[in-house]
Design a protein around this motif. Structure first.
Motif, PDB file in Angstrom:
ATOM      1  N   THR A 269       0.768  -1.120  -0.305  1.00 15.21           N
ATOM      2  CA  THR A 269      -0.083  -0.182  -0.210  1.00 15.21           C
ATOM      3  C   THR A 269       1.329   1.579  -0.032  1.00 15.21           C
ATOM      4  O   THR A 269       0.564   2.488   0.194  1.00 15.21           O
ATOM      5  N   ILE A 270       2.257   1.514   0.297  1.00 16.86           N
ATOM      6  CA  ILE A 270       3.191   2.629   0.587  1.00 16.86           C
ATOM      7  C   ILE A 270       4.477   1.994  -0.927  1.00 16.86           C
ATOM      8  O   ILE A 270       4.843   1.118  -0.888  1.00 16.86           O
ATOM      9  N   GLU A 271       4.201   3.054  -1.794  1.00 14.03           N
ATOM     10  CA  GLU A 271       4.912   3.307  -2.665  1.00 14.03           C
ATOM     11  C   GLU A 271       6.157   4.181  -2.187  1.00 14.03           C
ATOM     12  O   GLU A 271       5.855   5.596  -2.372  1.00 14.03           O
ATOM     13  N   THR A 272       7.842   3.713  -1.938  1.00 15.81           N
ATOM     14  CA  THR A 272       8.577   4.864  -1.492  1.00 15.81           C
ATOM     15  C   THR A 272       9.118   4.836  -3.274  1.00 15.81           C
ATOM     16  O   THR A 272      10.632   3.989  -3.184  1.00 15.81           O
ATOM     17  N   ARG A 273       8.985   6.427  -3.140  1.00 17.22           N
ATOM     18  CA  ARG A 273       9.941   7.132  -4.267  1.00 17.22           C
ATOM     19  C   ARG A 273      11.296   7.767  -3.890  1.00 17.22           C
ATOM     20  O   ARG A 273      11.825   8.074  -2.463  1.00 17.22           O
ATOM     21  N   LEU A 274      12.360   7.288  -4.385  1.00 20.69           N
ATOM     22  CA  LEU A 274      14.183   7.080  -3.930  1.00 20.69           C
ATOM     23  C   LEU A 274      14.832   8.119  -4.935  1.00 20.69           C
ATOM     24  O   LEU A 274      14.109   8.094  -5.905  1.00 20.69           O
ATOM     25  N   ARG A 275      15.752   8.583  -4.484  1.00 20.76           N
ATOM     26  CA  ARG A 275      16.451   9.875  -5.538  1.00 20.76           C
ATOM     27  C   ARG A 275      18.079   8.975  -4.997  1.00 20.76           C
ATOM     28  O   ARG A 275      18.405   8.803  -4.306  1.00 20.76           O
ATOM     29  N   ASP A 276      18.777   9.601  -6.239  1.00 19.23           N
ATOM     30  CA  ASP A 276      20.333   9.414  -6.178  1.00 19.23           C
ATOM     31  C   ASP A 276      21.290  10.896  -6.400  1.00 19.23           C
ATOM     32  O   ASP A 276      20.617  12.148  -6.891  1.00 19.23           O
ATOM     33  N   ILE A 277      22.125  11.513  -5.290  1.00 22.17           N
ATOM     34  CA  ILE A 277      22.200  12.339  -4.734  1.00 22.17           C
ATOM     35  C   ILE A 277      23.495  11.867  -5.677  1.00 22.17           C
ATOM     36  O   ILE A 277      24.207  11.240  -5.350  1.00 22.17           O
ATOM     37  N   PHE A 278      24.352  13.442  -6.778  1.00 21.29           N
ATOM     38  CA  PHE A 278      25.675  13.216  -7.685  1.00 21.29           C
ATOM     39  C   PHE A 278      26.079  14.166  -7.044  1.00 21.29           C
ATOM     40  O   PHE A 278      25.890  15.353  -7.901  1.00 21.29           O
ATOM     41  N   LEU A 279      26.934  14.452  -5.808  1.00 27.67           N
ATOM     42  CA  LEU A 279      27.739  15.683  -5.960  1.00 27.67           C
ATOM     43  C   LEU A 279      29.122  15.952  -5.897  1.00 27.67           C
ATOM     44  O   LEU A 279      29.746  15.201  -5.686  1.00 27.67           O
ATOM     45  N   PRO A 280      29.699  16.938  -7.436  1.00 31.63           N
ATOM     46  CA  PRO A 280      30.526  16.941  -7.278  1.00 31.63           C
ATOM     47  C   PRO A 280      31.610  17.645  -6.726  1.00 31.63           C
ATOM     48  O   PRO A 280      31.489  18.243  -5.915  1.00 31.63           O
ATOM     49  N   ILE A 281      32.709  16.923  -6.729  1.00 31.09           N
ATOM     50  CA  ILE A 281      33.702  17.702  -5.536  1.00 31.09           C
ATOM     51  C   ILE A 281      35.095  18.462  -5.724  1.00 31.09           C
ATOM     52  O   ILE A 281      36.100  18.560  -5.310  1.00 31.09           O
ATOM     53  N   THR A 282      34.785  18.429  -7.551  1.00 28.08           N
ATOM     54  CA  THR A 282      36.622  18.386  -8.364  1.00 28.08           C
ATOM     55  C   THR A 282      35.950  18.907  -9.693  1.00 28.08           C
ATOM     56  O   THR A 282      34.973  18.394  -9.507  1.00 28.08           O
ATOM     57  N   LEU A 283      36.918  19.293 -10.331  1.00 32.11           N
ATOM     58  CA  LEU A 283      36.745  19.728 -12.032  1.00 32.11           C
ATOM     59  C   LEU A 283      35.941  18.837 -12.429  1.00 32.11           C
ATOM     60  O   LEU A 283      35.152  18.501 -13.514  1.00 32.11           O
ATOM     61  N   ARG A 284      36.758  17.500 -12.417  1.00 30.03           N
ATOM     62  CA  ARG A 284      36.996  16.459 -12.952  1.00 30.03           C
ATOM     63  C   ARG A 284      35.361  15.941 -12.654  1.00 30.03           C
ATOM     64  O   ARG A 284      34.802  15.196 -12.956  1.00 30.03           O
ATOM     65  N   GLY A 285      35.340  16.042 -10.975  1.00 32.34           N
ATOM     66  CA  GLY A 285      33.811  15.413 -10.641  1.00 32.34           C
ATOM     67  C   GLY A 285      32.617  16.154 -11.252  1.00 32.34           C
ATOM     68  O   GLY A 285      31.593  15.193 -11.385  1.00 32.34           O
ATOM     69  N   ARG A 286      32.761  17.794 -11.467  1.00 34.82           N
ATOM     70  CA  ARG A 286      31.671  17.473 -12.112  1.00 34.82           C
ATOM     71  C   ARG A 286      31.092  16.932 -13.732  1.00 34.82           C
ATOM     72  O   ARG A 286      29.623  16.918 -13.486  1.00 34.82           O
ATOM     73  N   ALA A 287      32.749  16.624 -14.251  1.00 36.31           N
ATOM     74  CA  ALA A 287      31.736  15.770 -15.918  1.00 36.31           C
ATOM     75  C   ALA A 287      31.163  15.062 -15.392  1.00 36.31           C
ATOM     76  O   ALA A 287      30.263  13.760 -15.964  1.00 36.31           O
ATOM     77  N   ALA A 288      31.414  13.765 -14.332  1.00 32.48           N
ATOM     78  CA  ALA A 288      31.121  12.607 -13.268  1.00 32.48           C
ATOM     79  C   ALA A 288      29.743  12.807 -13.790  1.00 32.48           C
ATOM     80  O   ALA A 288      29.154  11.772 -13.788  1.00 32.48           O
ATOM     81  N   ALA A 289      29.420  13.739 -12.589  1.00 30.26           N
ATOM     82  CA  ALA A 289      28.409  13.706 -11.790  1.00 30.26           C
ATOM     83  C   ALA A 289      27.504  13.826 -12.402  1.00 30.26           C
ATOM     84  O   ALA A 289      25.738  13.526 -13.004  1.00 30.26           O
ATOM     85  N   ALA A 290      27.801  15.435 -13.724  1.00 29.82           N
ATOM     86  CA  ALA A 290      26.670  14.834 -15.262  1.00 29.82           C
ATOM     87  C   ALA A 290      26.426  13.714 -16.307  1.00 29.82           C
ATOM     88  O   ALA A 290      25.338  13.158 -16.609  1.00 29.82           O
ATOM     89  N   VAL A 291      27.346  12.915 -16.421  1.00 27.61           N
ATOM     90  CA  VAL A 291      27.220  11.521 -16.960  1.00 27.61           C
ATOM     91  C   VAL A 291      26.165  10.386 -15.571  1.00 27.61           C
ATOM     92  O   VAL A 291      25.354   9.760 -16.553  1.00 27.61           O
TER      93      VAL A 291
END
Length: 416
Positions: free
Chosen positions: A356-378
């Motif tokens: 009777t309960i459907e729990t929607r889940l989320r994914d959180i991608f936090l870039p912490i370097t410049l290279r990480g920004r591209a990784a988070a976008a991917v």
């Protein structure tokens, strides 16, 4: 102690303290400045970790014993972030570092086989304030730059058990799959009033009648470790046959994955909590001893998660032994005072028929370097693509057919 020799810690990291931002806890109590420490040894945090484990809002997938079993069987490169206000611990986030060709990813331990990720937060004052969490994210990002490029928090709830989750304050995208739960109301009769009780009981009687025609069954709970290990091996065989039949790769095929679930059985969690409890329908009569259905459960307090399930496709599959097993499990858990039965992540018809309960889940991608920004976008692009594919029934069926054909082709190539 900082135990992982693969991580080179700066003198500041070894000191382990990072002052970030003044925050106020819910209720208006000043918490002072948040300090951070980075650890690579679970043992030095065990006492605090187990206190966090006692909070019902923290997922068992981040519990000390669950993470220890994963690390033991996977040899993970650990990075555990601890936050505190003065002497009061506020949170623990246990990460493992994955080193790719292009970037380094910090991901919650064992995310690959987690149904729900919450991290470990102090829940005594209720939900964390949004300002607190944003400050934590900013501070953690600054301190992890030398170890990772992107921080990945997958399968996190926005609302969990009626309360906003601390990580809900961070920007995220919807996970391709939801998870499904059934509240237990003290007795099986009261619980079934939330569903089509008449139809559910009828299905149970039909299953029992069909099994009676071939000799009957026993509902088995593996209380002894040798029996549990044997049932787990039977599950692996049944699930491998099922994946092969539908043309999908076996999610449990890797040796370290199988070793992890065996390690959960051996973990000494206090009763009634168990990291992995094997339940089964065992046939009697002409097929005496044959296991017709299996479910692996994890329990933390009044919350039980079904980690996996399988049926024997060769004998008595038409009797719906899996449905019967869930009926018997839920009936028992109602008597034992469990409040929430969690069918876990993944949208399947049998889960919707029970829940009777459907729990929607989320994914959180936090870039912490410049290279990480591209990784988070991917990562975001891949998550959105998966969600779009699963929402498009025709295209999803096409993808599944292509996967089956590839697997059949690979199997043919392996034949002598």
């Amino acid at each position: 102690m900082m135990a992982n020799s693969e991580l080179t810690l700066s003198p500041e990291c070894i000191a382990g303290r990072y002052h970030d931002a003044a925050i106020t806890r819910p209720g208006g109590h000043a918490a002072g400045r948040i300090t951070f420490s980075i650890h690579t040894d679970m043992a030095e945090l065990e006492a605090e970790w187990r206190v966090f484990d006692d909070c019902s809002l923290n997922s068992l997938h981040q519990s000390f014993d669950w993470c220890a079993s994963w690390v033991k069987t996977h040899g993970s490169e650990l990075l555990i972030v601890r936050g505190a206000a003065g002497k009061e611990p506020l949170f623990l986030l246990p990460f493992e570092i994955e080193r790719g060709r292009l970037f380094r990813t910090a991901r919650l331990i064992g995310s690959e086989h987690s149904n729900l990720n919450t991290g470990l937060f102090d829940g005594r004052d209720g939900a964390f304030c949004a300002e607190c969490v944003l400050a934590l994210a900013s501070g953690i990002g600054r301190q992890l730059r030398q170890f990772a490029d992107v921080l990945v928090l997958e399968r996190t709830p926005r609302i969990w058990r009626g309360a906003p989750h601390p990580l809900a304050a961070l920007a995220g995208i919807e996970h391709p799959n939801a998870s499904f739960q059934l509240p237990l109301l003290g007795t099986i009769d009261r619980t079934l009033t939330q569903l089509n009780a008449k139809r559910r009981r009828k299905k149970m009687r039909i299953s029992e009648r069909r099994l009676a025609e071939i000799g009957g069954y026993d509902y088995v709970i593996a209380r002894e470790k040798p029996e549990a290990h044997a049932l787990l091996e039977t599950f692996f065989k049944q699930k491998a046959a099922r994946f092969e039949a539908i043309g999908l790769p076996d999610a449990f095929r890797q040796a370290e994955t199988r070793a992890f679930f065996h390690a959960l059985i051996d973990s000494g969690a206090d009763e009634p909590d168990r990291l992995l409890e094997l339940n089964a329908i065992r046939l009697k009569g002409e097929h005496a001893g044959r296991i017709s259905a299996i479910a692996g459960l994890s329990r933390k307090g009044d919350h039980v998660i079904c980690q996996f399930g399988s049926i024997d496709e060769e004998i008595a599959a038409g009797a719906s032994p899996g449905e019967l097993l869930f009926y018997r499990i839920i009936e028992r858990l109602c008597r034992e005072g469990v409040a929430l039965f969690d069918f876990g992540i993944g949208d399947q018809a049998y889960k919707r028929s029970w829940c009777t309960i459907e729990t929607r889940l989320r994914d959180i991608f936090l870039p912490i370097t410049l290279r990480g920004r591209a990784a988070a976008a991917v990562f975001r692009a891949v998550a959105r693509a998966k969600r779009w594919i699963k929402a498009n029934e025709k295209f999803y069926a096409f993808i599944q057919r292509k996967r089956r054909l590839r697997q059949m082709s690979a199997a043919s190539a392996d034949e002598p």
